[in-house]
Write a protein that holds these residues in place. Structure first.
Motif, PDB file in Angstrom:
ATOM      1  N   GLY A  15      28.147  50.065  37.109  1.00 11.74           N
ATOM      2  CA  GLY A  15      28.198  49.064  35.829  1.00 11.74           C
ATOM      3  C   GLY A  15      29.357  48.324  35.844  1.00 11.74           C
ATOM      4  O   GLY A  15      29.328  47.066  35.823  1.00 11.74           O
ATOM      5  N   GLN A  59      28.816  45.669  38.634  1.00 15.17           N
ATOM      6  CA  GLN A  59      27.881  44.747  37.885  1.00 15.17           C
ATOM      7  C   GLN A  59      28.599  43.600  37.085  1.00 15.17           C
ATOM      8  O   GLN A  59      28.460  42.328  37.370  1.00 15.17           O
ATOM      9  N   ASN A 119      27.367  56.070  37.593  1.00 11.92           N
ATOM     10  CA  ASN A 119      26.558  55.098  37.018  1.00 11.92           C
ATOM     11  C   ASN A 119      27.715  53.987  36.225  1.00 11.92           C
ATOM     12  O   ASN A 119      27.425  52.782  36.278  1.00 11.92           O
ATOM     13  N   LYS A 120      28.610  54.719  35.841  1.00  5.90           N
ATOM     14  CA  LYS A 120      29.678  53.824  35.076  1.00  5.90           C
ATOM     15  C   LYS A 120      30.481  52.893  36.237  1.00  5.90           C
ATOM     16  O   LYS A 120      30.663  51.678  35.948  1.00  5.90           O
TER      17      LYS A 120
END
Lengths: 159, 550
Positions: B525, B528, B521-522
């Protein structure tokens, strides 16, 4: 006309001349009656024991009706009044529906939901001895009844 | 108690969504903190509490007496106006002031309101009901008696169904029922203002004679939460019918709670009355507090005393001699030669009842496939709005939701999330009604279409919504272009960015390869960030996973 439901309550524990089932009534009694000594049929004041009305019921009545049964004469008068009203029981009402009002066969008139009254503050307030800024003035809340020490003595038949 | 307080400290709507612990009282946090005291409603709805010894549970019993002010132009027995907040004694007729020679004349609208309410609550409507006088002395009761329907009321033996969540998450709702003993028409009293300084009471009779429906419920409830839920549902029903606006803060809905506790198998305990409750939050709180207080008192060997029961006695009643019985008709018994205006037809009223809230909720669930609790929240929020504004039954959230659904390809199940999470929080933040929303259903539908067509990410959509909220008149598409929020459509460019991120985060890559998936997820992120929110997170995740497994 049915008398104030007071009557039945005050006849603590007494057995009415007829079976309760024969008198259809619209009353929803909870069935709990104030405690009191069993009573005989009214045959004259000499046969009736002095206390028919329990202290609790009396106090309750006083609170409700704002009447002060201040002395034994007052209580006695109350008991006599009940006895007087009891004469109604001598009428046989088997199978007769209680009547609430002689109007019972009339049609209840229904009014349309229109505003037709009000706005007469001045007129209404004119009737009051004391007003404050368009409010009626009353004493502060219900003044609690003073329980006189002597009162209980009367009811215990110490006279 | 802290948990209960925390629960009820949130907004009315919040009770349903953010329930932490149902009726649980933490040890040491209550008003009488003393040892372990856990009070929790079990699955069947009965509340159990461990006493000091931990062995004897208490079962609380809660019954409600509710007075709902009838929504009508004029009063129950006179033609003076019904209105909140008017100059003192300006809405008072001679009858209301109990001047000699005046007589009661029954308002047809009030009867219809009571019949509607009775039908909506599954009651048997008494075709013949009677009026009585209930005598007691009080300054705001000028006649010395109140006209009511003690013996034979207009409606009896009904039921009210309401919903509760049975666990901490909003995921499982259970339906409960409370029996309605009767509904009766009665007069309201005036208002007393106590001036202790000058030892006097000021009396305003504007409210004297206003029509009330008294609803007596059987003691079928077990805690504050159930009482609050039942009252909420009743409020919603009354507002839907229009028989009462039921705004507690304006005294249009008054609730008295009767509370007692007893051990299982033993008779009911002495009940006390909790009065002067002016909000649903406080109702739950006050009921739970009283239950707790009684348990404490009894646990310490004390007794519960009841001083207000004197009012409840059977003394002081007599038939109202000025009013004949109230006769209602139905299709079969309709009299032939009577003036229509004088006839109330129960069947006619039944046919014209609006959809009740429970029916509305079911329809939403059926039609749109949303979850029952979402449907619930849609209507509950609308109810809060109705309470706060004078305009009940405005087109609101449910209609907004339906309009959006009509104008978008997005599935209703997804649309509801945007309504309840995003739109609703904006409305609440800015204290706006749905009508006042700067984002119309058309705009929101437009935005959701962009999202559905994958032209923007959901993060971007939220950003656009924030911009739209400012109400500058731009369309979603314009906002997207302005802020360059379009999703990157170029796969190659995206792959390059992903690769760059992987190359730059050696530690994280090792952690992922070692089995720690959360670190992914990091990385997502970071991608993104690099793309300024213009990448589709699902796609990014796929790409990263693909690369990492190479």
């Amino acid at each position: 006309m049915r008398v104030l439901s007071l009557g039945r309550w005050l006849r603590a524990g007494r057995v009415p001349p007829r079976e309760p089932a024969s008198r259809p009534s619209g009353h929803r009694h909870s069935g709990h009656r104030p405690q009191g000594p069993p009573q005989e049929l009214p045959q004259g004041p000499s046969q009736v024991p002095p206390q028919k009305v329990s202290v609790e019921v009396l106090e309750h009545l006083e609170h409700l009706a704002l009447v002060d049964f201040r002395d034994s004469e007052g209580v006695e008068r109350l008991q006599k009044a009940i006895q007087f009203a009891d004469q109604l029981h001598e009428v046989n009402t088997d199978g007769v529906e209680p009547m609430d009002s002689v109007l019972e066969d009339r049609c209840l008139y229904l009014r349309e939901d229109d505003v037709t009254e009000g706005n007469c503050t001045k007129e209404l307030l004119e009737n009051a001895r004391e007003t404050v800024e368009e409010y009626f003035v009353a004493p502060p809340g219900n003044i609690p009844l003073v329980k006189l020490e002597g009162q209980k003595t009367f009811l215990q038949g110490s006279k | 108690m802290a948990a209960v307080l925390a629960m009820v400290a949130r907004g009315c709507g919040g009770v349903w969504r953010r329930l932490r612990q149902r009726c649980a009282v933490r040890p040491g946090s209550g008003p009488f903190p003393r040892g372990e005291r856990a009070v929790a409603c079990n699955a069947r709805g009965g509340m159990m509490s461990a006493g000091k010894s931990g062995l004897t549970p208490w079962i609380p019993v809660v019954g409600l007496e509710i007075h709902a002010q009838i929504s009508s132009n004029s009063k129950l027995f006179s033609g003076s106006q019904v209105q909140f907040a008017a100059p003192p004694n300006s809405l008072v007729s001679f009858f209301d002031a109990s001047l000699p020679g005046t007589l009661p004349v029954l308002n047809r609208r009030c009867v219809e309101a009571a019949v509607m309410t009775g039908l909506a609550l599954n009651c048997h409507i008494n075709k013949k009901s009677l009026f009585d006088r209930k005598h007691y002395f009080y300054a705001d009761l000028p006649a010395g008696y109140q006209i009511t329907q003690q013996r034979v009321p207009i409606a009896v033996n009904g039921s009210l169904s309401y919903s509760l969540c049975i666990d901490n998450k909003m995921s499982q709702m259970v339906t409960k029922t409370v029996r309605i003993k009767q509904i009766q028409l009665e007069q309201d009293s005036g208002k007393s203002l106590h001036d202790d300084a000058r030892s006097q009471t000021l009396v305003d009779l504007n409210r004297a004679g206003v029509g009330l429906m008294e609803l007596v419920m059987e003691p079928d409830m077990c805690c504050g939460e159930e009482a609050a839920a039942a009252v909420r549902e009743l409020q919603l029903i009354l507002q839907t019918l229009g028989s009462s606006q039921a705004v507690m803060a304006e005294g249009q809905l008054r609730v008295d709670a009767n509370v007692s506790v007893h051990h299982p198998g033993e008779p009911y305990g002495v009940r006390t009355e909790v009065k002067n409750i002016n909000s649903i939050r406080f109702l739950a709180k006050a009921v739970d507090y009283e239950i707790q207080r009684q348990i404490e008192e009894l646990g310490n060997g004390g007794t519960i005393s009841n001083e207000t029961r004197a009012f409840d006695s059977k003394l002081g009643f007599m038939p109202e001699p000025n009013l004949p019985p109230l006769i209602l008709y139905d299709a079969k018994s309709l009299p032939a030669n009577m003036n229509h205006q004088q006839v109330i037809n129960i069947d006619w009223i039944r046919e014209r009842l609006p959809d009740l809230p429970s029916v509305k909720r079911e329809k939403l669930v059926e039609q749109y496939g949303i979850l029952p609790e979402h449907s619930f929240t849609l209507l509950v929020w609308q109810q809060d709005q109705n309470c706060n504004s004078r305009h009940s039954n405005e087109d609101g959230l449910p209609e907004f939701f339906e309009n959006v659904v009509k104008q978008t390809q997005m599935k209703p199940k997804k649309v509801i999330g945007w309504i309840l999470n995003d739109l609703l929080s904006y409305l609440k933040q800015h204290s706006l009604t749905v009508k006042e929303s700067p984002v119309s259903s058309f705009l929101l539908a437009d935005l959701l279409n962009l999202l559905e067509k994958k032209e923007i990410s959901s993060t971007a959509a939220k950003q656009v919504l924030a911009e739209l909220w400012k109400g500058k008149g731009k369309t979603p598409l314009e906002t997207v272009k302005e802020q360059k929020l379009e999703l990157l459509q170029d796969q190659k460019e995206l792959e390059q960015i992903c690769q760059a991120v992987i190359d730059g985060q050696e530690n994280e890559v090792m952690a992922i390869k070692a089995g720690n998936q959360k670190v992914l997820n990091k990385l997502i992120g970071l991608v993104q960030k690099k793309t300024q929110g213009r990448s589709n997170p699902v796609l990014v995740k796929q790409l990263l996973e693909k690369k990492l497994s190479e």
